[in-house]
Each structure stands twice: as structure tokens, then as C-alpha cells.
Design a protein around this motif. Sequence first.
Motif, PDB file in Angstrom:
ATOM      1  N   TYR A 166      -8.415   2.048   3.071  1.00 15.25           N
ATOM      2  CA  TYR A 166      -8.805   1.176   2.026  1.00 15.25           C
ATOM      3  C   TYR A 166     -10.727   1.802   2.147  1.00 15.25           C
ATOM      4  O   TYR A 166     -10.790   1.392   2.903  1.00 15.25           O
ATOM      5  CB  TYR A 166      -9.066  -0.003   1.654  1.00 15.25           C
ATOM      6  N   GLU A 212     -12.597  -5.523   0.505  1.00 20.39           N
ATOM      7  CA  GLU A 212     -12.476  -5.910  -0.954  1.00 20.39           C
ATOM      8  C   GLU A 212     -10.642  -5.490  -0.889  1.00 20.39           C
ATOM      9  O   GLU A 212      -9.885  -6.154  -1.586  1.00 20.39           O
ATOM     10  CB  GLU A 212     -13.317  -6.408  -1.799  1.00 20.39           C
ATOM     11  N   ARG A 213     -10.694  -4.682  -1.565  1.00 14.19           N
ATOM     12  CA  ARG A 213      -9.431  -4.051  -1.273  1.00 14.19           C
ATOM     13  C   ARG A 213      -8.843  -4.377  -0.430  1.00 14.19           C
ATOM     14  O   ARG A 213      -7.508  -4.570  -0.810  1.00 14.19           O
ATOM     15  CB  ARG A 213      -9.301  -2.216  -1.572  1.00 14.19           C
ATOM     16  N   GLU A 225      -8.707  -6.799   1.834  1.00 14.52           N
ATOM     17  CA  GLU A 225      -7.863  -8.191   1.503  1.00 14.52           C
ATOM     18  C   GLU A 225      -6.782  -8.131   0.447  1.00 14.52           C
ATOM     19  O   GLU A 225      -6.712  -9.561   0.529  1.00 14.52           O
ATOM     20  CB  GLU A 225      -9.589  -8.960   1.394  1.00 14.52           C
ATOM     21  N   ALA A 226      -7.604  -7.780  -1.217  1.00 13.49           N
ATOM     22  CA  ALA A 226      -6.125  -7.809  -1.759  1.00 13.49           C
ATOM     23  C   ALA A 226      -4.359  -7.469  -1.518  1.00 13.49           C
ATOM     24  O   ALA A 226      -4.416  -8.502  -1.697  1.00 13.49           O
ATOM     25  CB  ALA A 226      -6.654  -7.048  -2.844  1.00 13.49           C
ATOM     26  N   ARG A 260      -3.428 -10.511   0.589  1.00 16.92           N
ATOM     27  CA  ARG A 260      -3.162 -11.597   0.014  1.00 16.92           C
ATOM     28  C   ARG A 260      -2.493 -11.466  -0.457  1.00 16.92           C
ATOM     29  O   ARG A 260      -1.141 -12.423  -0.440  1.00 16.92           O
ATOM     30  CB  ARG A 260      -4.503 -11.713  -0.178  1.00 16.92           C
ATOM     31  N   LEU A 261      -1.747 -10.451  -1.075  1.00 19.47           N
ATOM     32  CA  LEU A 261      -0.144  -9.861  -1.542  1.00 19.47           C
ATOM     33  C   LEU A 261       1.110 -10.135  -0.631  1.00 19.47           C
ATOM     34  O   LEU A 261       1.472 -10.316  -1.032  1.00 19.47           O
ATOM     35  CB  LEU A 261      -0.622  -8.507  -2.556  1.00 19.47           C
ATOM     36  N   THR A 273       1.521  -6.631  -9.574  1.00 17.52           N
ATOM     37  CA  THR A 273       0.900  -6.231  -9.391  1.00 17.52           C
ATOM     38  C   THR A 273       0.365  -5.323 -10.984  1.00 17.52           C
ATOM     39  O   THR A 273      -0.645  -4.980 -11.160  1.00 17.52           O
ATOM     40  CB  THR A 273      -0.018  -5.435  -7.822  1.00 17.52           C
ATOM     41  N   ASP A 295       0.450  -0.635   1.387  1.00 12.84           N
ATOM     42  CA  ASP A 295      -0.078  -1.860   1.265  1.00 12.84           C
ATOM     43  C   ASP A 295       0.828  -2.782   2.038  1.00 12.84           C
ATOM     44  O   ASP A 295       0.054  -3.396   2.872  1.00 12.84           O
ATOM     45  CB  ASP A 295      -0.355  -2.517   0.005  1.00 12.84           C
TER      46      ASP A 295
END
Length: 145
Positions: free
Chosen positions: A30, A34-35, A37-38, A41-42, A94, A104
Amino acid sequence: MTSDLRAPLQHQPVMTFEQILDKVRYEGVYPTRERAEAAVRLVLSGLGRQLTGDERVELAARLPFEAASILTAQIPDTQPLTGWAFVKDLAGRTGATLATTRWDTGSVLSTVATLAGPDLLTRILRHLPSGYALLFGRAELTQAA
């Protein structure tokens, strides 16, 4: 007479949340934390909707607080999804492509597999519908007819 009534030892996660993000960022290639972490979380939210029972509790105990909170904040679905349906559900939430969501999912669940350890992961896979082993980075084993 002495008694040995010690409180059960709490499992200390072997990674911090930041270390999980760094590992997922590296494994998933990534561009930013932040990417990563997204994605974490997803996928942890989705897994929280699928996982129940002792396996859910034990996995949460092996995750750092932030990750465990994401997992356990979800109410398990009454109808568990197969691995492929899990990926499609996450993609639908998403708006991402199935290929991106599958990437992911694998990036996050391979890290979760490491934290769970082989015994807990085997128990988790026994309780989930088919299709999750590959998402966790394991071969999907089926019984011969």
C-alpha cells in the motif's frame, strides 16, 4: 494449606496496532499507512460479523486493543458468508472492485493468521464456511468423497 488462585494470565499481543498497519502496508504494497489502515478496519469489521464463540474471544485477546475493538464491535451475522461471499460483501460496502477487495482481505488476514497462531487459526477455519482458508493464506483442504 495454600491455594494457587491466581488470576488467569492475559495474553499480551505480540504486535502493536501500528506494527500491524506497517506489516499490512508492506505485505499489501500500500502506498500509505492510511490506505493500510482502511483495509485493516474493513476486513476486521467484516471478520467480526462472521466469527463467533470462543474463537472470536481468543482471537480478540491476541490482537492489540485497537484491532480487537474493531473486531468485537460488530454483531455477528445470523447467516455466515462463504469466503467468496465475504469478499463480495466487503466490496459492496466500499464500492471497490472484487480484485482490490480480495487483495485487501488477503493482506489483512495473513497478518491476522500470524497473530492467531496455527492452532487457533485451524479452529477458526473449522467454524467458518468454506473459502476462508485461502483468504488467511492457507490451502483449502477438502475431504475426499
